[in-house]
Each structure stands twice: as structure tokens, then as C-alpha cells.
Design a protein around this motif. Structure first.
Motif, PDB file in Angstrom:
ATOM      1  N   ASP A  23      58.491  27.703   2.731  1.00  0.00           N
ATOM      2  CA  ASP A  23      57.405  27.662   1.747  1.00  0.00           C
ATOM      3  C   ASP A  23      57.124  29.065   1.213  1.00  0.00           C
ATOM      4  O   ASP A  23      56.939  29.259   0.005  1.00  0.00           O
ATOM      5  CB  ASP A  23      56.143  27.087   2.390  1.00  0.00           C
ATOM      6  N   ALA A  24      57.118  30.065   2.099  1.00  0.00           N
ATOM      7  CA  ALA A  24      56.903  31.446   1.659  1.00  0.00           C
ATOM      8  C   ALA A  24      58.035  31.909   0.758  1.00  0.00           C
ATOM      9  O   ALA A  24      57.828  32.674  -0.191  1.00  0.00           O
ATOM     10  CB  ALA A  24      56.777  32.362   2.880  1.00  0.00           C
ATOM     11  N   ALA A  25      59.255  31.427   1.028  1.00  0.00           N
ATOM     12  CA  ALA A  25      60.396  31.815   0.200  1.00  0.00           C
ATOM     13  C   ALA A  25      60.318  31.228  -1.202  1.00  0.00           C
ATOM     14  O   ALA A  25      60.924  31.769  -2.133  1.00  0.00           O
ATOM     15  CB  ALA A  25      61.694  31.363   0.873  1.00  0.00           C
ATOM     16  N   HIS A  26      59.573  30.130  -1.371  1.00  0.00           N
ATOM     17  CA  HIS A  26      59.441  29.498  -2.693  1.00  0.00           C
ATOM     18  C   HIS A  26      58.081  29.770  -3.336  1.00  0.00           C
ATOM     19  O   HIS A  26      57.796  29.260  -4.418  1.00  0.00           O
ATOM     20  CB  HIS A  26      59.634  27.985  -2.576  1.00  0.00           C
ATOM     21  N   ARG A  27      57.259  30.584  -2.680  1.00  0.00           N
ATOM     22  CA  ARG A  27      55.891  30.786  -3.179  1.00  0.00           C
ATOM     23  C   ARG A  27      55.888  31.397  -4.577  1.00  0.00           C
ATOM     24  O   ARG A  27      55.041  31.078  -5.407  1.00  0.00           O
ATOM     25  CB  ARG A  27      55.102  31.677  -2.211  1.00  0.00           C
ATOM     26  N   VAL A  87      58.922  17.581   0.918  1.00  0.00           N
ATOM     27  CA  VAL A  87      59.328  18.046   2.248  1.00  0.00           C
ATOM     28  C   VAL A  87      59.777  16.823   3.032  1.00  0.00           C
ATOM     29  O   VAL A  87      59.021  15.853   3.180  1.00  0.00           O
ATOM     30  CB  VAL A  87      58.183  18.766   2.968  1.00  0.00           C
ATOM     31  N   THR A  88      60.998  16.865   3.530  1.00  0.00           N
ATOM     32  CA  THR A  88      61.578  15.670   4.131  1.00  0.00           C
ATOM     33  C   THR A  88      62.517  16.056   5.275  1.00  0.00           C
ATOM     34  O   THR A  88      62.544  17.203   5.721  1.00  0.00           O
ATOM     35  CB  THR A  88      62.309  14.855   3.038  1.00  0.00           C
ATOM     36  N   ASP A  89      63.289  15.077   5.738  1.00  0.00           N
ATOM     37  CA  ASP A  89      64.246  15.310   6.816  1.00  0.00           C
ATOM     38  C   ASP A  89      65.565  15.819   6.251  1.00  0.00           C
ATOM     39  O   ASP A  89      65.796  15.803   5.044  1.00  0.00           O
ATOM     40  CB  ASP A  89      64.469  14.017   7.597  1.00  0.00           C
ATOM     41  N   GLU A  91      57.501  23.293  12.091  1.00  0.00           N
ATOM     42  CA  GLU A  91      56.439  23.877  11.265  1.00  0.00           C
ATOM     43  C   GLU A  91      56.791  25.313  10.886  1.00  0.00           C
ATOM     44  O   GLU A  91      56.495  25.765   9.776  1.00  0.00           O
ATOM     45  CB  GLU A  91      55.109  23.832  12.020  1.00  0.00           C
ATOM     46  N   TRP A  92      57.416  26.048  11.820  1.00  0.00           N
ATOM     47  CA  TRP A  92      57.788  27.439  11.526  1.00  0.00           C
ATOM     48  C   TRP A  92      58.782  27.503  10.375  1.00  0.00           C
ATOM     49  O   TRP A  92      58.630  28.299   9.448  1.00  0.00           O
ATOM     50  CB  TRP A  92      58.404  28.077  12.772  1.00  0.00           C
ATOM     51  N   ALA A  93      59.807  26.642  10.412  1.00  0.00           N
ATOM     52  CA  ALA A  93      60.784  26.616   9.329  1.00  0.00           C
ATOM     53  C   ALA A  93      60.112  26.204   8.017  1.00  0.00           C
ATOM     54  O   ALA A  93      60.394  26.768   6.954  1.00  0.00           O
ATOM     55  CB  ALA A  93      61.929  25.661   9.660  1.00  0.00           C
TER      56      ALA A  93
END
Length: 486
Positions: A185-189, A206-208, A178-180
Motif C-alpha cells: 500500500d505504501a508503494a502505491h500511495r 486486495v485479494t489472494d 498485514e505487513w505485506a
């Protein structure tokens, strides 16, 4: 979560474009490379490759202080919260698999200088399983720091890369925590905020790890297959008397197929599709799934075969005799228009146009090459070729003109004016990008790839046997050229 500070490790085409565009989105960005000359050029506001719109963004964000470049791993590690790995994965020398040495060097060099938790995000196109390998490298070189790994493949198209970063068709991320997930997500916001402001939606998948790695190579394999499919249909049209452009138009109306990448011609090139489909096959073989991708070998063969088709057409039009290694052109003057693998780029890696030009020269032709942006790179790749300073200079006194990259300058050129420059009005449209009727009306003998209407004739005829639509008699067939002395 506040916006993280971003680094881009590797500032070639991929990394430099992403670094500049994310700075444009308002992030604090640091670009890293071991190439001192490249970093110096970027710091001075010079983009060391051709990409429309990127130079202006580079200079604006350097001036705003949001963007810097460095050759220091220590500075990079200290600066960034999210580190994007953007190095090359070329084909291995002597093999078809991907060379991951640049990825290994980038990850180990960075990890050795990290002192706090951070996220390393791979953007390079890699064989499936690479992200897990990178995790092991990080655990070895940055133990106990809480450094995590994610994978987010890039989908840039050369010539429109700025738009592909700022307004992507999708964002794909492979994460394991979840942290990653929150940090990536913040990097692509900024991309999502721009989309919302423009009332657009950007799908986020969001996947493996394995799926994220496979998305890029699967997409490239599909595109390569689609291009080779229509080129295979061109081969059938050429012997059956069909018109591949009309065929492509008709099947492209089917929403299950679509009309993109159905342009028959000399095939695909560049630094991605050819090496990626070969690396995909090699990795599948290693995993025991080689049978599943055997069709990609034929895709590759079809693509290579189209380059030889141009030489075949050139020999037919010029009346050149066969030789032990193929047609012999014995000093025929040929203008090759295009050297890059696609327009709006200076990339000549695996470029069909440049390879065809070199093959014509090896077969004895006097070749002059002109490209609006790729001349410097073409001269480095093929120093034995002659290069023209302009379109007019290339065409002047040519006995044959080959249009092999679909630059707008070539597509919109006046065929009547060029006809007055050429010694013989013979043209091969290797990209099926010209107005065949306009060129024919201007007096040119036109050959497209896939039996375009202007070259349709009864079986066994060549373009020189056809009557001109305007009522002019056929051009006299050139005298057969002697085989060049060895």
C-alpha cells in the motif's frame, strides 16, 4: 509507514516504464537488468523502445537523482524495501505454456543477495500458482530473513503506458499478511495521492494470490474474445452483404457490451494477448479445467484467419491466380502501411501487419513496408522485406496499398495525393480506419474488412465490378497474372 525505496527487476518495456513513472511520483527508484547495453542506454537518458512521453520523464528523474540503474544484484538487494519483478514470460519454445525461466532467474538472483526483510512483488503476467512457487524459491534462497511475496499484475497498454501507470484504471494486489499489505500500500500511495489531487478515484482490489494472478490473464482473454467476436461477425457480413462497422456501432450502444475493442480488422497481436491466451489454456489444462477455456482456441483461430483474408482480398483485386500454397502474386507491387501490432509503439511481436507483408512477399509480391516507428524492429524480424523511407516512397508506383496498422499518419493521409503516386488506386483497409467515402471519391477502389459501404455489391461481384459513386466507369480489371515460375 514512510515511503519505501523501490527496485524494478527487469527494465524492458514493463520495468523501465514503471521505474520511470514511480520516480516521477517522488519515490527513490533503482532499476536492475542483466542486459548491460540496456542499462547503459537508460542511464544515458535513452529509452530503448518507443513509448510517447517516457523519454522526457526518464531524463527529468535521472537529473533529479530519484532514479538510477544498475546491473548488480547486490546493489539492488541492499537498496530496496519493495522489489517489483518485471521480467518477460514468453511462450515456451515448442509449446503454448508460459516460460518462467526469467522469473526464476530474477527471484533467485535477488533473493541470494538479500540481508534483511523485504517484499518481492510480481508484476509479470504468469500462470496461476506462480506466486506460491516464488514463495518457495524465496524460502530456499533467502531463509529466515522475513522476505515476503505479493502479486500485483500490470495493465499497461503500449502507446499510453505512462498514463496507465500514473492514472491506472485499478490496482490489484494479492497478499498473505498485514505487513505485506501495508508495505505494498505504501508503494502505491503516490498513485492514490495523485488521484486524490485530481479528484479521481482509483479502485483498489486486495485479494489472494490466485485471484490476483488470474485477473490479468482473464482480462486479456476477454479482450481477445471481444476482438475475435467482431472479426467473426465481419466474416458473416462479408458473405451476407452486411456492414460490420455499422453492426459494431449498433451493438456497442448496449451498455452491457460497450463499443471498445469492437473494431473489425486483421486482428490482435503484440507480446501479450496471443501468448497470454495460449498460456491460459495450457495452465487450465494442467489444472484439469481445460474444457472451461476451449473457446479460446477458436478465438485464436479466428484471429489468425483474418490475416489470410487480406491475401485473399489482395489476390481478388489484383486478379492473381491460385497456386498450390495460396494466391500467386508474381511481382505485383504492394505497399504495406504499418509493421507494428498497434500505433504509437515500435513493437512488432506477432504483428499482423508484418506477418501479412512477409506472406505477400513469399507469394511473389514486390512488397515495400513503411511504419512511423517500427522500421528497425521490423527489419530485424523480417530482414528479407524491403522498407520504404516514407509513406510517399511506399505508395509510389504501387499497384495495391494495404493499410494494416492504424497510425494517424495513415488515417489522415490525403487519398487524392496518394492516388497520384500509386500505379493503380486499389486499397485494402485492414483496420477499417480510413474514411471509405473520401477514398472512393478520390478514385480509389476501396475494400475494408467486413463489407464496408464502399465495397458493398451484389453477391459474386468484386470491388472492381462496382460503378464509381462519382459516375466514373469501373477500372479495367487487371490482367490475370501468370503463376510464378518455381
Amino acid at each position: 509507514m514512510p515511503r519505501p525505496r523501490l527496485t524494478f527487476v527487469g527494465t524492458g518495456y514493463l520495468g523501465a516504464t514503471y521505474a520511470v513513472c514511480f520516480a516521477e511520483l517522488g519515490y527513490e527508484v533503482l532499476g536492475f537488468d542483466v542486459d548491460v547495453a540496456r542499462i547503459a542506454a537508460l542511464t544515458a537518458g535513452t529509452v530503448p523502445f518507443h513509448e510517447p512521453g517516457l523519454t522526457e520523464l526518464l531524463r527529468r528523474n535521472l537529473a533529479a537523482g530519484r532514479l538510477r540503474f544498475t546491473t548488480s544484484y547486490a546493489e539492488t538487494a541492499d537498496f530496496g524495501d519493495v522489489h517489483f519483478v518485471c521480467v518477460g514470460t514468453p511462450q515456451r519454445p515448442g509449446g503454448t505454456g508460459a516460460d518462467l525461466s526469467y522469473v526464476e532467474s530474477a527471484v533467485t538472483g535477488l533473493a541470494a543477495h538479500l540481508t534483511r526483510p523485504a517484499l518481492i512483488v510480481g508484476k509479470s503476467t504468469v500462470p496461476v500458482g506462480t506466486a506460491e512457487w516464488v514463495e518457495r524459491l524465496v524460502a530456499k534462497h533467502a531463509p529466515g530473513l522475513g522476505v515476503q511475496v505479493a502479486w500485483s499484475p500490470e495493465f499497461l497498454q503500449e502507446g499510453r503506458a505512462v498514463q496507465d501507470v500514473l492514472r491506472p484504471s485499478r490496482i490489484v494486489v494479492g497478499v498473505r499478511s498485514e505487513w505485506a499489505g501495508a508495505l505494498v500500500d505504501a508503494a502505491h500511495r503516490g498513485i492514490l495521492e495523485l488521484a486524490a489531487a485530481e479528484d479521481r478515484e482509483v479502485p483498489v482490489v486486495v485479494t489472494d494470490f490466485a485471484t490476483a494472478e488470474l485477473v490479468k490473464v482473464a482480462a486479456n482473454a476477454f479482450l481477445a474474445t471481444k476482438i475475435s467476436f467482431i472479426n467473426a461477425m465481419a466474416e458473416v457480413c462479408e458473405v451476407a452483404g452486411g456492414d460490420v462497422t455499422q453492426l459494431a456501432r449498433a451493438i456497442g450502444y448496449d451498455p452491457r457490451i460497450g463499443n471498445r475493442f469492437l473494431q473489425a480488422g486483421v486482428g490482435f497481436g503484440g507480446g501479450c494477448l496471443p501468448k497470454d491466451i495460449r498460456a491460459f489454456q495450457a495452465r487450465a489444462q494442467e489444472l484439469g479445467a481445460g474444457e472451461a477455456l476451449r473457446f479460446l482456441h477458436e478465438v485464436d483461430l479466428i484471429n489468425q484467419r483474418r490475416r489470410g483474408k487480406v491475401l485473399q482480398l489482395a489476390a481478388e483485386l489484383l486478379g492473381c491466380p491460385p497456386g498450390p500454397g495460396g494466391p500467386q502474386f508474381a511481382g505485383a507491387r504492394v505497399a504495406v502501411l504499418g509493421a507494428t501490432f498497434k500505433p504509437h509503439s515500435d513493437d512488432v511481436r506477432d504483428a499482423p501487419a508484418l506477418q501479412i507483408a512477409a506472406a505477400l512477399a513469399r507469394a511473389g509480391a514486390g512488397v515495400r513496408v513503411y511504419d512511423p516507428a517500427g522500421m528497425a524492429n521490423a527489419a530485424l524480424a523480417q530482414p528479407g522485406l524491403r522498407f520504404a523511407e516514407s509513406l510517399d516512397d511506399a505508395v509510389r508506383d504501387a499497384e495495391l496499398v494495404c493499410v494494416l496498422t492504424e497510425w494517424p499518419e495513415f488515417r489522415t493521409a490525403d487519398p487524392a495525393r496518394l492516388g497520384r503516386l500509386a500505379a493503380t488506386p486499389l486499397v485494402i483497409d485492414g483496420r477499417n480506419c480510413l474514411d471509405a467515402a473520401a477514398w472512393t471519391a478520390a478514385g480509389w477502389r476501396y475494400r475494408g474488412l467486413g463489407s464496408r459501404p464502399a465495397d458493398r455489391a451484389p453477391a459474386g461481384w468484386t470491388a472492381l465490378d462496382q460503378d464509381d459513386p462519382a459516375g466514373r466507369p469501373p477500372l479495367p480489371r487487371p490482367a490475370t497474372r501468370p503463376v510464378a515460375a518455381r
